[in-house]
Write an enzyme that holds these catalytic residues in place. Sequence first.
Site, short mmCIF file in Angstrom:
data_model
loop_
_atom_site.label_atom_id
_atom_site.label_comp_id
_atom_site.label_asym_id
_atom_site.label_seq_id
_atom_site.Cartn_x
_atom_site.Cartn_y
_atom_site.Cartn_z
CB CYS A 106 64.76 8.87 -9.23
SG CYS A 106 65.74 9.00 -10.68
N GLY A 218 53.01 16.05 -9.17
CA GLY A 218 52.74 15.31 -10.60
C GLY A 218 51.52 15.97 -11.33
N GLY A 219 51.84 16.62 -12.53
CA GLY A 219 50.87 17.20 -13.50
C GLY A 219 50.12 18.60 -12.86
N GLY A 239 56.80 20.75 -10.64
CA GLY A 239 57.95 20.30 -11.00
C GLY A 239 58.11 21.06 -12.29
NE ARG A 240 57.42 16.98 -16.36
CZ ARG A 240 56.55 16.33 -17.10
NH1 ARG A 240 56.83 16.23 -18.22
NH2 ARG A 240 55.40 15.71 -16.50
#
Length: 334
Positions: A106, A218-219, A239-240
């Site tokens: 983070c 990531g991505g 993730g998102r």
Amino acid sequence: MSIPLSPRTSPLPADDWRICVAPMMDWTDRHCRYFHRLLSPHARLYTEMVTSAALVRGRQLRLLEHSQQEHPVALQLGGSDPHELAQAARFGAAAGYDEINLNVGCPSDRVQSGRFGACLMREPALVGDCVKAMRDAVSVPVTVKCRIGVDDQDDYAGLQHFTETMLEAGVGVLVVHARKAWLQGLSPKENREIPPLDYERVYRLKREFPGLVVVINGGVTTVEQVRAHLAQLDGVMLGRAAYHDPYLLAQVEAALYDEPLPQRDEVLRHLRPYVEAELARGTAFKHISRHLLGLYQGEPGARAFRRTLSEGAHLPGAGWALLEQALAPCSVAA
């Protein structure tokens, strides 16, 4: 709390990191995780980061609350004091978490001021001491989530040395966000988007440390990308993408585990007992419904679904009837 899950639920292998949902602050709370479990019986779920100080000094053990249906679920801790992290890990293991994960990725200012998160990439020996203390304290796996580098420490040698130190400390699973972190000059949001992705560096890490379980983050936004990463690595952490388009989890589940792909409304109806039980114990509906907004992403009726929930969830008495109302345009479109 014991609420029946979907009939799709299947046995959850404790050592399976093929698909994970990232710890995301303000997002992956217990309501979010229960919803994600309905979409993916096999995904490994992670809590929001909880600081060791909050558990040990603040005695905020309420932060450990979760339902039995979330397993396998990992507690992510933030901190840099080995003794404090060991005690926090004990609390987590006693609460029933299947894994304790240390945050070394983070980049926020608040985290840096506490000397933990991505700034610890510069102090692998300290991270090793933290991991050893935690491993001595608990019997569940202790894992680490890191970046590929930080600031000007942006070469493979730095990641290699960090990994060697983790292995010496007894880490068997390393989750690597395939971007470096800029601790000065970029916001946490920018750190998730601006530093370029370097998947090859993570692939190289797996080739050079074949006995280490390496999970990439990531991505990743599609089933095809998940498959491509799994051809070279042990796991993928979404993730998102999994939060904003949660049906992606069901699609990945179907692709990797030969599970039937559920209808979106079917998933929501399996959520009903949980919603009603939470409302009965005093939980505001808005705390659950906010995690559902992306379920119809890209589908006819999605905008009306989001609008109905967003505008009505905070009103007194909001509950399952509002969700039925939100579903109506989607059912017509189908």
